[in-house]
Design a protein around this motif. Structure first.
Motif, short mmCIF file in Angstrom:
data_model
loop_
_atom_site.label_atom_id
_atom_site.label_comp_id
_atom_site.label_asym_id
_atom_site.label_seq_id
_atom_site.Cartn_x
_atom_site.Cartn_y
_atom_site.Cartn_z
N GLN A 177 -8.57 -24.03 22.42
CA GLN A 177 -8.53 -25.49 22.22
C GLN A 177 -9.39 -25.93 21.04
O GLN A 177 -10.14 -26.90 21.09
CB GLN A 177 -8.98 -26.24 23.49
N LEU A 178 -9.27 -25.16 19.95
CA LEU A 178 -10.00 -25.48 18.73
C LEU A 178 -8.99 -25.65 17.58
O LEU A 178 -8.09 -24.83 17.42
CB LEU A 178 -10.97 -24.35 18.35
N ARG A 194 -18.53 -24.68 10.01
CA ARG A 194 -19.31 -25.31 11.09
C ARG A 194 -18.40 -25.40 12.31
O ARG A 194 -17.26 -25.85 12.22
CB ARG A 194 -19.77 -26.70 10.67
N LEU A 195 -18.91 -24.97 13.47
CA LEU A 195 -18.17 -25.08 14.71
C LEU A 195 -18.65 -26.33 15.44
O LEU A 195 -19.78 -26.39 15.92
CB LEU A 195 -18.40 -23.83 15.58
N LEU A 204 -14.15 -26.12 7.93
CA LEU A 204 -14.34 -25.26 6.77
C LEU A 204 -14.47 -26.10 5.51
O LEU A 204 -13.82 -27.14 5.38
CB LEU A 204 -13.16 -24.30 6.61
N SER A 205 -15.30 -25.63 4.59
CA SER A 205 -15.49 -26.34 3.33
C SER A 205 -14.25 -26.18 2.45
O SER A 205 -13.64 -25.11 2.38
CB SER A 205 -16.72 -25.79 2.59
N GLN A 216 -12.99 -16.67 7.62
CA GLN A 216 -13.76 -17.49 8.56
C GLN A 216 -12.99 -17.78 9.84
O GLN A 216 -13.56 -17.79 10.94
CB GLN A 216 -14.20 -18.79 7.89
N ILE A 217 -11.69 -18.00 9.72
CA ILE A 217 -10.88 -18.24 10.93
C ILE A 217 -10.83 -16.96 11.77
O ILE A 217 -11.00 -17.00 12.99
CB ILE A 217 -9.46 -18.71 10.55
N ALA A 218 -10.60 -15.80 11.11
CA ALA A 218 -10.57 -14.53 11.83
C ALA A 218 -11.92 -14.24 12.48
O ALA A 218 -12.00 -13.73 13.60
CB ALA A 218 -10.20 -13.40 10.87
#
Length: 450
Positions: A177-178, A194-195, A204-205, A216-218
């Motif tokens: 759920q993100l 940042r989470l 994400l920047s 970063q997603i992985a």
């Protein structure tokens, strides 16, 4: 061949932990029962010649490591140290010292090092980065269980070059759920990611390029789905400080991202088919140069090993900011490898160009070793003060013959550039003459024809 009464429990236990195996897993590979392996590891049974042969063949084990106490003078050397008057009231006899060496040789080596340097009279502050790096080196930067799990997840999600971001983002949305949101640089000053659990977002920047976004997603998927495995590894490292544990946790999270984006078997097959051609691997897996380089240090799966690379990162000021030994056996350079003749220091003059060099070095080792190194600069992503840096891959020259990048390069040790030795121009080891000029000084001069 060692005799049949060889007790080598600690060495076998360290090998098993380095390979990321349970006792049942290693026993199955060796063809013995888990209970028998347990007895061997506790020095209640000797390591038989048959089992030793299996260990050597299945795990590339060097039997010379069974004589690791030679480095501290063996039994006599340890007896001499413990005869110090400071231990006189403890009544330690030779038999106890022998049991200590047999049961905990690494602890004995640590004591000997501390004693020899006078460390017993000083307070030693553990450096968190160094402690985490040593933990990674114990596993040779290969975490078998997590790597298998990441490969299975990549297969389950059918990750392919064109759909990686979409598939990973969908996994975050459906299972955790993100959502993934790209934010302007001014909203995330100095941050890569940042989470935000309140907003249920992985933020994400916008400054991150495509390969870095996918990474970063992985990374987030790996951290969420393999949290238990990560924490098991961190706890098993027995690191003293919270900072060291966090650094190790961050390294393993990065490792998982690479394992998801470059699944082990597919990546290894591509390496072998292309001669480890880095440009082709980048294109085939939609990855950056440094992501491919880092993944090359992790190919230590039993029965499916890749070439043993190390990786280093050097900044514009000449400081080594990262070092991963992988399975290469390279030692962390004691002085950060400030060798002006090494080609990474010239790489900044040719940004984005792959440069190669055969060198010899062995700082901290008994003798210099012969290496083949590959270097390219990579640019920062505009956040966290990340500027241009040189990424270096290194491999013992004896393994480099079939590399695409070694074509046309002499792998004769006599032609290698010796690092950490005096400059041929001025005779100073710390000479700051730029690498190209120093390299030129090692070449034979051509005399003009009459």
């Amino acid at each position: 061949m060692p005799d049949s009464n060889l007790l080598a429990g600690p060495a076998l236990r360290r090998l098993r932990k380095r390979e990321g195996l349970t006792q049942a897993g290693m026993a199955g590979i060796l063809g013995i029962s888990p209970s028998y392996l347990n007895l061997i590891e506790r020095n209640q049974r000797p390591l038989s010649a048959r089992v030793l042969v299996q260990v050597i063949e299945r795990f590339d084990f060097d039997p010379r490591s069974l004589r690791e106490d030679d480095a501290i003078g063996g039994l006599d050397g340890m007896v001499r140290r413990l005869a110090d008057k400071r231990f006189g009231d403890l009544g330690i006899d030779r038999e106890e010292v022998q049991e200590f060496l047999a049961a905990a040789p690494q602890v004995a080596a640590a004591f000997a090092r501390l004693y020899d340097t006078g460390g017993g009279e000083r307070t030693i502050v553990e450096d968190a980065a160094a402690a985490a790096r040593r933990a990674v080196e114990r596993w040779q930067n290969h975490f078998a269980d997590l790597d298998h799990a990441a490969e299975a997840l990549a297969d389950e999600l059918r990750l392919s070059r064109g759909e990686i971001s979409a598939a990973l983002s969908e996994r975050l949305r459906e299972k955790h759920q993100l959502s993934v949101r790209i934010l302007p640089a001014e909203v995330m000053p100095g941050l890569v990611h940042r989470l935000d659990l309140h907003a249920r977002q992985l933020q994400l920047s916008e400054m991150l390029p495509g390969a870095a976004r996918r990474f970063q997603i992985a990374r987030q998927v790996g951290m969420l789905e393999m949290r238990e495995g990560i924490e098991t590894l961190v706890a098993g490292a027995n690191l003293a400080s919270p900072e060291a544990r966090e650094r190790l946790r961050e390294h393993i999270a990065d490792y998982l991202a690479g394992a998801l984006l470059l699944p082990y078997r597919r990546f290894l097959r591509a390496c072998e088919a292309t001669g480890y051609d880095l440009a082709v691997l980048q294109r085939r897996f939609a990855a950056s140069f440094d992501q491919v380089a880092q993944r090359l240090t992790t190919l230590g799966r039993v029965g499916e090993r890749g070439l043993p690379f190390f990786m280093a990162v050097i900044d514009r000021a000449g400081r080594m900011t990262q070092f991963t030994a992988g399975g290469s056996g390279a030692l962390y350079p004691l002085e950060g490898a400030r060798w002006p003749a090494w080609v990474p220091y010239a790489a900044f003059e040719r940004p984005g160009t792959v440069l190669t060099q055969a060198v010899t070095f062995g700082e901290g080792e008994a003798a210099a070793r012969h290496w083949f190194t590959i270097t390219r600069t990579v640019d920062g992503d505009g956040v966290m003060c990340a500027g241009r840096r040189a990424v270096v891959l290194g491999l013992e020259a004896r393994f480099a013959g079939d590399l695409a990048h070694a074509r046309g390069v002499s792998l004769d040790r006599a032609d290698a550039v010796p690092l950490g030795t005096p400059c041929l121009r001025c005779g100073r080891a710390e000479c700051l003459t730029p690498a190209p000029a120093r390299l030129a000084s090692t070449l034979p001069r051509v005399r003009p024809s009459a």
